[in-house]
Motif scaffolding. Structure first.
Motif, PDB file in Angstrom:
ATOM      1  N   ASP A   1      42.144  43.846  50.107  1.00 49.50           N
ATOM      2  CA  ASP A   1      41.940  42.745  49.170  1.00 49.50           C
ATOM      3  C   ASP A   1      42.246  43.227  47.757  1.00 49.50           C
ATOM      4  OD1 ASP A   1      40.276  39.885  49.469  1.00 49.50           O
ATOM      5  OD2 ASP A   1      40.293  40.694  47.443  1.00 49.50           O
ATOM      6  N   LEU A   2      42.655  42.285  46.902  1.00 51.35           N
ATOM      7  CA  LEU A   2      42.901  42.594  45.491  1.00 51.35           C
ATOM      8  C   LEU A   2      41.606  42.879  44.728  1.00 51.35           C
ATOM      9  CD1 LEU A   2      45.498  39.990  44.127  1.00 51.35           C
ATOM     10  CD2 LEU A   2      45.738  42.458  44.080  1.00 51.35           C
ATOM     11  N   SER A   3      40.529  42.231  45.148  1.00 53.69           N
ATOM     12  CA  SER A   3      39.271  42.285  44.409  1.00 53.69           C
ATOM     13  C   SER A   3      38.394  43.443  44.868  1.00 53.69           C
ATOM     14  CB  SER A   3      38.506  40.968  44.564  1.00 53.69           C
ATOM     15  OG  SER A   3      37.218  41.073  44.019  1.00 53.69           O
ATOM     16  N   GLU A   4      38.222  44.412  43.998  1.00 51.34           N
ATOM     17  CA  GLU A   4      37.363  45.552  44.324  1.00 51.34           C
ATOM     18  C   GLU A   4      35.912  45.118  44.503  1.00 51.34           C
ATOM     19  OE1 GLU A   4      36.408  50.082  42.695  1.00 51.34           O
ATOM     20  OE2 GLU A   4      37.630  48.706  41.503  1.00 51.34           O
ATOM     21  N   LYS A   5      35.468  44.165  43.691  1.00 59.80           N
ATOM     22  CA  LYS A   5      34.081  43.724  43.772  1.00 59.80           C
ATOM     23  C   LYS A   5      33.792  43.004  45.085  1.00 59.80           C
ATOM     24  CE  LYS A   5      33.056  43.570  38.830  1.00 59.80           C
ATOM     25  NZ  LYS A   5      32.595  42.737  37.687  1.00 59.80           N
ATOM     26  N   MET A   6      34.774  42.263  45.583  1.00 56.40           N
ATOM     27  CA  MET A   6      34.593  41.608  46.880  1.00 56.40           C
ATOM     28  C   MET A   6      34.474  42.654  47.990  1.00 56.40           C
ATOM     29  SD  MET A   6      34.606  38.223  46.466  1.00 56.40           S
ATOM     30  CE  MET A   6      35.475  37.116  47.551  1.00 56.40           C
TER      31      MET A   6
END
Length: 230
Positions: free
Chosen positions: A77-82
């Motif tokens: 995923d692009l989102s590290e927080k996700m």
């Protein structure tokens, strides 16, 4: 295009903590949508290698893990927080690998038995969608399966407006706060939906067989494709 992806990353980073708690209110067909995707994920192997594209918090992978507890999972995923939330969900499970990367460009080196995605590929441009489907076919093992649970554009302006109107009415009656609803409408502006017929054609052109839209609820669809034995 990179600016657009950065906006997607930022929006999902910002919404990461609230993402799962809002899923059932934002997806009126939640149970069927995810349940059918999981039911289609068939493998002859007890421990298949599964790639989750645009995995987010690992919601779809969590359902698949119940079906294949011995599987190895790769979440990208692009989102590290996700993905940080996915790590919390899976509690250091050694069978799960996490990749913070743009899956449309990532140089996958290993083959997979199952490749899945939910509510992510619609963020790509149409040429990127078609190219990704080719990549997915290339990195699937023979008899491998691809499942895309996503949203599509209505085939006519009338139908598309009907889909959006129906979705908004259900979201606004769901009990979500006004702030959450407004945020979901903002994220909608980042979506690049493509018609169902185009999606099915791109899958066929990528080399998939038995291509089908197995489930459809307004613009929520579950697409299926299988890699033929060489």
């Amino acid at each position: 295009m990179e600016e657009s992806k950065q906006k997607v990353r930022t929006k999902f980073d910002d919404n990461a903590r609230r993402y799962d708690s809002q899923r059932k209110q934002l997806i009126p067909c939640f149970d069927d949508f995810y349940g059918i995707a999981v039911s289609l994920a068939a493998s002859e192997k007890e421990s298949p290698r599964i790639l989750d594209i645009g995995a987010g918090t690992g919601l779809l992978s969590s359902f698949l893990m119940e079906k294949y507890p011995k599987a190895s999972f790769t979440l990208i995923d692009l989102s590290e927080k996700m993905l940080e939330l996915a790590k919390d969900r899976f509690d250091d499970n050694p069978n799960v690998t996490y990749l913070v990367a743009d899956y449309a460009k990532y140089p996958f080196a290993e083959p997979f038995d199952l490749i899945v995605s939910s509510l992510s590929i619609h963020h790509l441009t149409d040429p990127e969608k078609a190219a990704l489907y080719r990549t997915i076919n290339n990195i699937l093992n023979d008899k491998g399966i691809f499942i895309n649970a996503d949203q599509v554009l209505g085939s006519t302006p009338y139908l598309d407006k009907m889909y959006v109107t129906d979705w908004k009415a259900k979201v606004e009656a769901s009990g979500l706060s006004a702030e959450a609803i407004a945020a979901s409408y903002e994220r909608l502006k980042l979506d690049i939906f493509a018609p169902l017929a185009d999606q099915l054609n791109w899958l066929k052109q990528a080399g998939f067989v038995d291509v089908d839209c197995v489930y459809k609820y307004f613009n929520f669809v579950v697409l299926f494709g299988r890699k033929e034995t060489a």
